[in-house]
Motif scaffolding. Structure first.
Motif, PDB file in Angstrom:
ATOM      1  N   LYS A  55      47.117  63.843  -0.070  1.00  0.00           N
ATOM      2  CA  LYS A  55      48.290  64.630  -0.469  1.00  0.00           C
ATOM      3  C   LYS A  55      48.122  66.090  -0.060  1.00  0.00           C
ATOM      4  N   ALA A  58      48.574  66.457   3.638  1.00  0.00           N
ATOM      5  CA  ALA A  58      49.992  66.355   4.002  1.00  0.00           C
ATOM      6  C   ALA A  58      50.712  67.669   3.697  1.00  0.00           C
ATOM      7  N   ASN A  59      50.431  68.250   2.524  1.00  0.00           N
ATOM      8  CA  ASN A  59      51.035  69.542   2.169  1.00  0.00           C
ATOM      9  C   ASN A  59      50.581  70.641   3.121  1.00  0.00           C
ATOM     10  N   ASN A  61      49.666  70.276   6.221  1.00  0.00           N
ATOM     11  CA  ASN A  61      50.346  70.071   7.504  1.00  0.00           C
ATOM     12  C   ASN A  61      51.788  70.573   7.446  1.00  0.00           C
ATOM     13  N   GLU A  62      52.478  70.303   6.339  1.00  0.00           N
ATOM     14  CA  GLU A  62      53.847  70.790   6.191  1.00  0.00           C
ATOM     15  C   GLU A  62      53.881  72.309   6.183  1.00  0.00           C
ATOM     16  N   LEU A  63      52.951  72.924   5.453  1.00  0.00           N
ATOM     17  CA  LEU A  63      52.892  74.390   5.414  1.00  0.00           C
ATOM     18  C   LEU A  63      52.598  74.961   6.795  1.00  0.00           C
ATOM     19  N   LYS A  65      53.328  73.599   9.708  1.00  0.00           N
ATOM     20  CA  LYS A  65      54.545  73.481  10.510  1.00  0.00           C
ATOM     21  C   LYS A  65      55.547  74.564  10.139  1.00  0.00           C
ATOM     22  N   ASP A  66      55.689  74.819   8.842  1.00  0.00           N
ATOM     23  CA  ASP A  66      56.619  75.845   8.369  1.00  0.00           C
ATOM     24  C   ASP A  66      56.215  77.225   8.882  1.00  0.00           C
ATOM     25  N   ASN A  68      54.318  77.909  11.491  1.00  0.00           N
ATOM     26  CA  ASN A  68      54.502  77.948  12.945  1.00  0.00           C
ATOM     27  C   ASN A  68      55.964  78.170  13.309  1.00  0.00           C
TER      28      ASN A  68
END
Length: 138
Positions: A55, A58-59, A61-63, A65-66, A68
């Protein structure tokens, strides 16, 4: 009779040995049971940690991407600031060149101005003498 006593002593010693080995094996069995329970607990804890780690990854990776994406939207602003800085630098260089040219022109003008003042003064002197000469002749 001595052989019977020796046999009884040997049987008692063997019985004691079997009893101690039995107690030893029971303690080992108890210890192995506790180790088994501990391994089960550790396995459960590792599974829970593994799920939590997934988890978190995953968080993260999302952060990432955000971040970037936001950096990509800010990049043109930084590029524009860099271009503006280059333009200001070019303007400063052009201003220095213009100032140097004006300074050189001012030197030429001041020399020309001084020469024209001397020429005008000489012409005024010449005109005044000519006027005086013409008035004296008349």
């Amino acid at each position: 009779m001595i052989t019977h006593i020796a046999g009884i002593i040997a049987a008692i010693a063997f019985l004691l040995l079997v009893c101690f080995i039995g107690i030893f094996l029971m303690r080992i069995t108890k210890t192995m049971g506790e180790v088994n329970r501990s391994l089960n607990n550790i396995t459960d804890d590792v599974d829970a940690l593994s799920h939590e780690t997934e988890k978190i990854m995953a968080n993260a990776n999302e952060l990432l991407k955000d971040v970037n994406g936001k950096v990509a939207t800010i990049d043109p602003a930084f590029q524009a600031m860099g271009d503006l800085g280059q333009s200001v630098s070019d303007l400063n260089a052009a201003t220095r060149d213009l100032t140097a040219k004006i300074g050189k022109n001012n030197e030429k003008r001041s020399k020309f101005s001084s020469a024209s003042k001397v020429g005008k003064a000489a012409f005024d002197v010449y005109r005044n003498r000519r006027s005086k000469n013409n008035s004296e002749e008349s």
